[in-house]
Design a protein around this motif. Structure first.
Motif, short mmCIF file in Angstrom:
data_model
loop_
_atom_site.label_atom_id
_atom_site.label_comp_id
_atom_site.label_asym_id
_atom_site.label_seq_id
_atom_site.Cartn_x
_atom_site.Cartn_y
_atom_site.Cartn_z
N SER A 148 -8.18 13.87 -4.73
CA SER A 148 -8.37 12.50 -5.21
C SER A 148 -9.60 11.91 -4.53
O SER A 148 -9.50 11.09 -3.61
CB SER A 148 -7.13 11.65 -4.90
N PHE A 171 -0.96 5.01 0.13
CA PHE A 171 -1.03 4.43 -1.20
C PHE A 171 0.36 4.29 -1.81
O PHE A 171 1.23 5.14 -1.59
CB PHE A 171 -1.87 5.32 -2.12
N SER A 201 2.06 5.03 -4.98
CA SER A 201 1.60 5.93 -6.03
C SER A 201 2.76 6.73 -6.63
O SER A 201 3.78 6.98 -5.97
CB SER A 201 0.56 6.91 -5.46
N LEU A 203 2.89 10.44 -8.07
CA LEU A 203 2.05 11.64 -8.02
C LEU A 203 2.80 12.81 -8.65
O LEU A 203 3.97 13.05 -8.33
CB LEU A 203 1.70 11.96 -6.57
N ALA A 261 -1.87 11.07 -11.23
CA ALA A 261 -1.41 10.00 -10.34
C ALA A 261 -1.64 8.64 -10.97
O ALA A 261 -2.63 8.43 -11.69
CB ALA A 261 -2.13 10.07 -8.99
N VAL A 291 -1.92 4.90 -9.30
CA VAL A 291 -2.03 4.28 -7.98
C VAL A 291 -2.12 2.77 -8.16
O VAL A 291 -2.98 2.27 -8.90
CB VAL A 291 -3.27 4.79 -7.22
N SER A 327 -2.73 -0.07 -1.84
CA SER A 327 -2.91 0.76 -0.64
C SER A 327 -2.93 -0.10 0.61
O SER A 327 -3.21 -1.30 0.56
CB SER A 327 -4.21 1.56 -0.73
N SER A 333 -3.92 -1.08 -12.40
CA SER A 333 -3.64 0.21 -11.80
C SER A 333 -4.84 1.14 -11.93
O SER A 333 -5.75 0.91 -12.73
CB SER A 333 -2.43 0.87 -12.47
N TYR A 361 -5.55 5.18 -12.69
CA TYR A 361 -4.93 6.40 -13.18
C TYR A 361 -5.88 7.57 -12.95
O TYR A 361 -7.08 7.46 -13.23
CB TYR A 361 -4.59 6.28 -14.67
#
Length: 446
Positions: free
Chosen positions: A148, A163, A165, A167, A181, A183, A186, A214, A216
């Motif tokens: 990532s 984060f 997330s 996954l 993912a 996310v 964070s 978000s 992606y």
């Protein structure tokens, strides 16, 4: 590592009360304890000598990982972090001199009270499920830079950022790993640090703005070609710059990003030869006539050699373009402050991440039991949109790092001297154009 049998009645304090039952689970505990100190000086007007309290920061931290096998291919992970100063802010460093925050600012001598939980943070909590060759992991977790590159966990500070997330990792295709993912937020590797969850951030030529929606990601890593690993990532960021007070409030601008990394290495190559190539682009939407964003494209290459067993050499070059007629987006980790660029050093991320050409040379000498000595130098030629330009003028940047790492008695020690130079004096603050940093830490993993 210690293994302790804990009833679910007690484990529910860490997991959730919904998971409580009469059966027991094995909680595996690991962690680390860290002491971290940094001081600096520059050639400006003020009192900026090394080891001066006001120019120094420090932290003392303890991190505890609690992991469990919940059966049926379910696993659970959590991480509790204490990050404070252990009183160092009353003698060794300034009153509020911390490198990273855990829960709140340290207790100062003037305001001598705080809650005992103010320095605590829940930095990880997740559930994972493995189904065949697919693993799904949901919750607060680390994201590796190798998979990532534009939203990754950074390890340079006292503790790593994490984060929120979802996954998904799949390895059904031979020699191929597919990662998806979503996310949402964070913790930060700097600033408020571990004290809060916040939106991802995008750095532009006019400052930093948030990703209110978000992010992606889809990454494919393939190792079918002998001695070669190819990693390609795609990101979609929603509602960039869409919050009040930003450059374009409520504009909900989106952005797409791609990043490709190719590494070639193998035992059959002469002198331990390693070659790396990287390229990527961040492509913001430009919905408004009043504010235009340019696409930012980056390229990098590096060559590594090992002429003798103890010595490793590396030469790297990166280039990030800039457009002086539009707003520009820097190549920076959306969940931190560092870059995925090959020329990333200790402190040069602001110089190399936008409208910059950078050369870096690095040498690592391994003495064996006496540790590693690392010397690296980078020089950056800046364009008009470079983030470090001073007084409205192009400002070139150079940095030299001398680093020593050694492990003794189970403790990992780190010491670094960093020299930073700018081609222009900063006339708006204290007229400095040279700076020195000393960073030391000790880390015990258990």
């Amino acid at each position: 590592m210690k293994k302790t049998l804990v009833s679910l009645a007690a484990a529910s304090l860490i997991v959730t009360s919904a998971m409580a039952a009469d059966k027991g689970i094995d909680i595996v505990t690991t962690g680390q304890a860290v002491v971290y100190y940094e001081t600096g000086s520059d050639n400006g007007k003020g009192d900026t000598s090394l080891f001066n309290q006001d120019n120094s920061v420090a932290n003392v931290g303890v991190q505890l990982n609690l992991n469990a096998d919940l059966k049926n291919n379910f696993t659970f992970g959590s991480q509790i972090t204490y990050l404070g100063t252990a009183g160092l802010n009353r003698n060794l460093v300034g009153d509020t001199g911390v490198k990273q925050l855990g829960g709140s600012a340290p207790v100062t001598q003037e305001f001598g009270a705080s809650k005992t939980t103010d320095d605590l943070a829940l930095t990880k909590i997740f559930i994972a499920k493995k189904i065949g060759n697919t693993t799904v992991k949901i919750g607060r977790q680390e994201l590796p830079k190798s998979l990532s590159p534009l939203a990754f966990t950074e390890g340079w500070n006292v503790f790593k950022n994490t984060f929120e997330s979802i996954l998904i990792v799949n390895s059904d295709i031979p020699n191929t790993t597919i990662v998806g993912a979503a996310v949402g937020a964070s913790t930060k590797s700097a600033g408020n640090g571990l004290s809060e969850m916040s939106n991802l951030g995008v750095v532009t030529s006019t400052g930093k703005t948030q990703v209110a929606g978000s992010a992606y990601m889809l990454t494919v890593q393939n190792k079918s070609i002998p001695m070669t690993a190819i990693t390609a990532s795609y990101y979609n960021l929603s509602k960039v710059d869409g919050q009040a007070g930003s450059l374009v409030p409520n504009s909900d601008i989106g952005a797409d990003a791609v990043w490709v990394d190719v590494k070639v290495a193998g035992k059959d190559l002469p002198m331990g030869l390693k070659v790396g190539l990287q390229a990527g682009s961040i492509m913001p939407e430009s919905k408004l006539d009043t504010v235009k964003f340019a696409n930012t494209t980056a390229f990098g290459a590096k060559i590594g050699l090992k002429p003798i067993d103890a010595l490793t050499l590396c030469l790297a070059y990166t280039s990030v373009d800039g457009d002086k007629s539009k707003h520009n987006v820097a190549i920076v980790n959306t969940g931190g402050i560092k870059t995925p660029l090959y020329t990333q050093m200790v402190y040069n991320q602001d110089a190399i991440s936008l409208d910059a050409n950078t050369f870096m040379i690095k040498g690592v000498y391994n003495t064996g039991d006496y540790g590693k000595i690392i010397a690296q130098y980078a020089a950056t030629s800046a364009g008009e949109k470079n983030r470090l330009n001073r007084n409205g003028e192009k400002t070139d940047y150079s940095e030299f790092d001398l680093i020593y790492k050694v492990k003794a008695g189970g403790i990992q020690y780190f010491a670094a001297w960093v020299n930073r130079s700018w081609s222009k004096v900063n006339s708006t603050i204290d007229k400095e154009d040279n700076q020195n940093k000393i960073r030391v830490w000790a880390r015990y993993n258990f």
